[in-house]
Design an enzyme around this catalytic site. Sequence first.
Site, mmCIF file in Angstrom:
data_model
loop_
_atom_site.group_PDB
_atom_site.id
_atom_site.type_symbol
_atom_site.label_atom_id
_atom_site.label_comp_id
_atom_site.label_asym_id
_atom_site.label_seq_id
_atom_site.Cartn_x
_atom_site.Cartn_y
_atom_site.Cartn_z
ATOM 1 N N LYS A 10 20.885 -11.006 -80.131
ATOM 2 C CA LYS A 10 20.079 -9.825 -79.838
ATOM 3 C C LYS A 10 20.874 -8.538 -80.080
ATOM 4 C CE LYS A 10 17.302 -12.252 -76.317
ATOM 5 N NZ LYS A 10 16.845 -12.217 -74.901
ATOM 6 N N ARG A 91 20.712 -24.426 -74.941
ATOM 7 C CA ARG A 91 20.296 -23.831 -73.656
ATOM 8 C C ARG A 91 21.434 -23.933 -72.633
ATOM 9 N NH1 ARG A 91 15.554 -20.753 -73.605
ATOM 10 N NH2 ARG A 91 15.474 -20.953 -71.344
ATOM 11 N N ARG A 108 25.708 -16.294 -71.748
ATOM 12 C CA ARG A 108 25.069 -15.195 -71.012
ATOM 13 C C ARG A 108 25.886 -14.799 -69.784
ATOM 14 N NH1 ARG A 108 18.872 -17.532 -71.458
ATOM 15 N NH2 ARG A 108 18.245 -16.406 -73.353
ATOM 16 N N HIS A 125 18.849 -15.280 -77.779
ATOM 17 C CA HIS A 125 17.638 -16.040 -77.492
ATOM 18 C C HIS A 125 17.848 -17.448 -78.011
ATOM 19 C CE1 HIS A 125 13.478 -17.397 -77.534
ATOM 20 N NE2 HIS A 125 13.762 -17.910 -78.717
HETATM 21 P P1 DAT Z 1 14.659 -17.267 -72.138
HETATM 22 O O1 DAT Z 1 15.090 -16.119 -73.014
HETATM 23 O O2 DAT Z 1 15.795 -17.820 -71.327
HETATM 24 O O3 DAT Z 1 13.897 -18.338 -72.884
HETATM 25 P P2 DAT Z 1 12.080 -16.289 -71.152
HETATM 26 O O4 DAT Z 1 11.479 -16.855 -72.394
HETATM 27 O O5 DAT Z 1 11.462 -16.635 -69.845
HETATM 28 O O6 DAT Z 1 13.650 -16.675 -71.053
HETATM 29 O O7 DAT Z 1 12.130 -14.696 -71.230
HETATM 30 C C1 DAT Z 1 12.392 -14.052 -72.459
HETATM 31 C C2 DAT Z 1 13.210 -12.810 -72.197
HETATM 32 O O8 DAT Z 1 12.513 -11.916 -71.330
HETATM 33 C C3 DAT Z 1 14.530 -13.083 -71.490
HETATM 34 O O9 DAT Z 1 15.548 -13.461 -72.388
HETATM 35 C C4 DAT Z 1 14.810 -11.778 -70.814
HETATM 36 C C5 DAT Z 1 13.435 -11.267 -70.461
HETATM 37 N N1 DAT Z 1 13.082 -11.576 -69.078
HETATM 38 C C6 DAT Z 1 12.593 -12.753 -68.598
HETATM 39 N N2 DAT Z 1 12.377 -12.695 -67.279
HETATM 40 C C7 DAT Z 1 12.716 -11.435 -66.896
HETATM 41 C C8 DAT Z 1 12.701 -10.727 -65.643
HETATM 42 N N3 DAT Z 1 12.289 -11.310 -64.520
HETATM 43 N N4 DAT Z 1 13.136 -9.436 -65.642
HETATM 44 C C9 DAT Z 1 13.539 -8.830 -66.774
HETATM 45 N N5 DAT Z 1 13.574 -9.436 -67.982
HETATM 46 C C10 DAT Z 1 13.172 -10.719 -68.047
HETATM 47 MG MG MG Z 2 12.014 -18.338 -73.802
#
Ligand code: DAT
Ligand code: MG
Length: 167
Positions: A10, A91, A108, A125
């Site tokens: 990112k 992951r 992360r 991501h």
């Molecule tokens: P991941 O990237 O681990 O697959 P995700 O698909 O649930 O997680 O969310 C995508 C992105 O959105 C994540 O990398 C960061 C952001 N995000 C998710 N939940 C969040 C939250 N509660 N507050 C702020 N940003 C969030």
């Molecule tokens: Mg995701």
Amino acid sequence: MNQQTLILIKPDGLKKSLTGNILTRLSETKLEIVAAKMVRVSQELAQEHYKHLKNKDFFPELIKYIRGELHQRRKVMALVYWGESAIQKVRDLAGATNPEEAEATSIRGSYGRITTGGIYENVLHCSSNEQEAEREIKLWFEPEEIIVDLYPTKITQLKSYKKRVWR
Ligand code: DAT
Ligand code: MG
């Protein structure tokens, strides 16, 4: 079971010069890189990629983040990794979505942060399951950009087709 997974480095990862570090960490998985490119992320691509989150309060900021508007870096690096249990291996190495909850030694956990505005800047991501991996890889890559055949393709005849070529 062999799988493929989409990885995006990112804009915060690029701005912090973490590309090499992240790729080095990912090489621990012994997975194979089968596609890689730099992408300037359009509004449409960003919204489609994160469509499962479109009702969240943080969605508008998330779109700005992945498009690089928060880091003056309007690009991401997109890669496809392939091999045994690719999705889970990546992951595990990436760590939890919330960088403050991610294991300290994960990618992360090492490099992510939450901004004062509440954005999870988690540097990469990675696809969360096979269905998402297929959707995301087909969204980010054309078949000929990937050096192996991951999904069925077809030949289509394009009638009027304009393409930018070297002058
Ligand atoms: P991941 O990237 O681990 O697959 P995700 O698909 O649930 O997680 O969310 C995508 C992105 O959105 C994540 O990398 C960061 C952001 N995000 C998710 N939940 C969040 C939250 N509660 N507050 C702020 N940003 C969030
Ligand atoms: Mg995701």
